[in-house]
Design an enzyme around this catalytic site. Structure first.
Site, PDB file in Angstrom:
ATOM      1  N   THR A 232       0.969  -1.535   0.291  1.00 32.33           N
ATOM      2  CA  THR A 232      -0.051   0.200  -0.085  1.00 32.33           C
ATOM      3  C   THR A 232       0.775   1.059   0.049  1.00 32.33           C
ATOM      4  O   THR A 232       0.696   1.893  -0.115  1.00 32.33           O
ATOM      5  CB  THR A 232      -0.463   0.056   1.105  1.00 32.33           C
ATOM      6  OG1 THR A 232       0.422  -0.277   2.309  1.00 32.33           O
ATOM      7  CG2 THR A 232      -1.674  -0.827   1.037  1.00 32.33           C
ATOM      8  N   GLY A 234       2.023   4.751  -1.093  1.00 30.36           N
ATOM      9  CA  GLY A 234       2.046   5.184  -2.279  1.00 30.36           C
ATOM     10  C   GLY A 234       0.475   5.625  -2.535  1.00 30.36           C
ATOM     11  O   GLY A 234       0.364   5.878  -4.101  1.00 30.36           O
ATOM     12  N   CYS A 237      -0.780   8.448  -3.131  1.00 26.83           N
ATOM     13  CA  CYS A 237      -0.136   9.743  -4.101  1.00 26.83           C
ATOM     14  C   CYS A 237      -0.835   9.110  -6.232  1.00 26.83           C
ATOM     15  O   CYS A 237      -1.290   9.756  -6.218  1.00 26.83           O
ATOM     16  CB  CYS A 237       1.111   9.214  -4.122  1.00 26.83           C
ATOM     17  SG  CYS A 237       2.497   9.529  -3.012  1.00 26.83           S
TER      18      CYS A 237
END
Ligand SMILES: Nc1ncnc2c1ncn2[C@@H]1O[C@H](COP(=O)(O)OP(=O)(O)O)[C@@H](O)[C@H]1O
Ligand SMILES: Cc1ncc(COP(=O)(O)O)c(N)n1
Length: 568
Positions: A232, A234, A237
């Site tokens: 998980t 990023g 983003c």
């Protein structure tokens, strides 16, 4: 004149780096690309980090940040800006000043406003991911910069905080439930006029639903199942970048959110398979595009050596694609059991094992059974299945005329009637009053194959081609939990969960078993091939509905080009 949204929106990420490629500008450019945008990146901070955490942060002078912003801003008409790690107050102020000069405005429902603005030279829409602390626990924003970040949030089109960041922005304790988080977001949105994504990845529970919240409450929500994975790194983003690209492409917030969440879900689900790093691994940003590329594969569905030219004995039939083994049989109630009806149907089932496993594991079937499938995808599937059943029933009726005995003729004919009277009833009720779209290429290919096989191939071949449809559905039905009353597709699940359907499938298998036993070795070989090809058509039939949502990132652009639109 209504300005046309950019075909491939130009999306700028302003964020920090991640040399391991999972977060920051690397994640952003991969996500913007996956979501159909043209990705650009301005770097705020250089971060020595990996999946195991942050080691060091180097922050270049803000004059250099400004130089990057000016270089791209003075050359490219930017459709959307997404900000990630900004690090310090000075950086936030530099970005703010640049946005001011670009003509961005504080946003009151700006997502919807920005969508009707023309591309290029207009204020870009702004997605702020208020990055504060990494998954690893390392700070990515100086504590004294939180106030400046909160102020920047207020000028965004939409902000995408996680639970902890939402608490900082709204000045409250971190929410412990989705309801608390939604209350915080709504109150803040009422105060500021800026919309908020509420992400629940850091809460617990079966679902990790994402909500789009405005001053009036929840505008859209995308339920996705929580995955048991450590891949998980990023995710935040990636979600905010994909969302910026879809919004800049002109999608409404609800559609942009649905596309981004479903794409990300697939990326998270397959992240671990990348085998990148020893800590919190990245997501697989390009899983979806590789899946779509595979759909264009022209390799034969049944390899040359999978079925010998003549079958004397059931053991001569091997598994397609060389993957041995049968998926474990479902723990079905005896009424719903759909076992092979003899040695030949056992051999057929075994040979299709890898395909059957793939069908059960297909994202479409899983989402349908879970109840998280998007409604347009289900509607598309059911409309195509309506065409399918009408044509399938005709193929059954054709086979009935070719059966060697009156009893067999009657059984096939009864199945044809049951398909029209009972199975298609679900479709009629669900789609009542709606116009049926034309047959899709996949539906046509499958049903043409069935009708042609039923008409001109030997009886055993025709029977084997018609078998996968009831057998696979009964198999999926037998393995499903009983649907709860609030399951959105309970009516579909109940149809295939019904013991009556299992009996119909068992009957078709028994007829095929008999036909195979009485066929010549060459006919059996052709029957096995027809069975495997029909299984493959079944997989394609499910997956086509999933591609419907996928194609919105690239397909919309193609559609506009065909209509004579020129890229903006
Ligand atoms: N374990 C998980 N299973 C499924 N989806 C997840 C999981 N963890 C995060 N997500 C999804 O990833 C996105 C980012 O969520 P979150 O983890 O809350 O934020 P951040 O990455 O900014 O800390 C959300 O859409 C959330 O639904
Ligand atoms: C440059 C940069 N930006 C953002 C994050 C947050 O991502 P995550 O919370 O998934 O670690 C990160 N680790 N690095």
């Amino acid at each position: 004149m209504t300005p046309v949204p950019a075909l491939v929106p130009r999306v700028l990420s302003i964020a920090g780096t991640d040399p391991s490629g999972g977060a920051g500008t690397a994640a952003d450019t991969k996500s913007i690309t996956a979501a159909g945008g043209y990705a650009m990146a301005v770097v705020t901070c250089l971060v020595a980090q990996s999946t195991r955490g942050v080691r060091e942060v180097h922050t270049p002078p803000t004059a250099f940040l400004r130089a990057q912003l000016d270089a791209v801003g003075q050359d490219v008409a930017i459709d959307a800006v997404k900000t990630g790690m900004l690090g310090t107050t000075e950086i936030i102020e530099t970005v703010w000043a640049w946005l001011e000069e670009l003509g961005s405005q504080p946003a009151q429902h700006a997502a919807r406003r920005a969508q009707v603005a023309g591309p290029g030279g207009r204020p870009p829409l702004l997605v702020v991911d208020p990055v504060m602390v990494a998954t690893s626990g390392d700070r990515l924003l100086e504590p004294q910069a939180e106030a400046a970040m909160t102020a920047l949030c207020q000028r965004a089109t939409v902000i995408t905080p996680n639970i902890a960041e939402l608490a900082v922005i709204t000045g409250q304790e971190p929410a412990t439930t989705a309801e608390e988080a939604l209350d915080q977001a709504r109150a803040w949105s009422q105060r500021t006029g800026t919309d908020v994504l509420v992400k629940t990845g850091h809460l617990s529970g079966e679902m990790a639903t994402t909500f789009w919240v405005g001053p009036d409450g929840v505008l859209a929500q995308v339920p996705t199942r929580r995955l048991a994975t450590t891949s998980t790194h990023g995710t935040g983003c990636s979600l905010s970048s994909a969302l910026a690209a879809r919004l800049a492409a002109g999608q409404e917030p609800a559609q942009a959110l649905a596309w981004s969440c479903h794409w990300l879900h697939e990326a998270i689900a397959h992240g671990a398979e990348l085998g990148v790093g020893q800590g919190h691994g990245p997501v697989d940003h390009s899983h979806r595009s590789r899946r779509l590329a595979l759909a264009a594969d022209t390799a034969p569905w049944v390899p040359r050596d999978a079925v010998p030219p003549a079958l004397e004995h059931p053991d001569e039939l091997r598994a397609v694609a060389g993957v041995p083994g049968l998926p474990s049989p479902p723990a079905a109630h005896p009424d719903r059991a759909v076992p092979p009806q003899g040695p030949w149907t056992r051999a057929l089932w075994r040979s299709a094992g890898p395909l059957i496993a793939q069908i059960q594991d297909s994202g479409f079937v899983r989402a349908l059974v879970e109840g998280t499938l998007a409604a347009p995808e289900f509607d598309f599937y059911l409309a195509q299945d309506t065409h399918y059943l009408a044509r399938y029933a005709k193929a059954l009726a054709t086979v009935s005329t070719r059966a060697p005995s009156a009893a067999q003729t009657a059984q096939w004919a009864r199945t044809a009637a049951a398909v029209i009277d009972d199975e298609a009833e679900l479709h009629r009720t669900w789609l009542a009053g709606r116009e049926l779209p034309a047959e899709s290429p996949v539906c046509l290919a499958y049903t043409d194959f069935l009708q042609a096989t039923a008409s001109v191939e030997p009886y055993a071949v025709a029977a084997a081609a018609l078998l996968p449809c009831p057998w696979l559905y009964a198999h999926i039905g037998a393995g499903m939990p009983h649907p709860g009353p609030d399951h959105p597709y309970a009516a579909w699940l109940s149809t295939y969960h019904d013991p009556v359907f299992a009996r119909m499938s068992n009957q078709a298998a028994a007829l095929t078993e008999q036909a195979m036993a009485q066929a010549t070795p060459t006919e059996r070989s052709r029957a096995a091939r027809a069975f495997l090809i029909a299984c493959r058509h079944e997989l394609e039939f499910f997956e086509q509905a999933r591609r419907l949502g996928d194609m919105q990132a690239g397909g919309a652009a193609v559609g506009q080009m065909q209509d004579g639109g020129a890229p903006a």
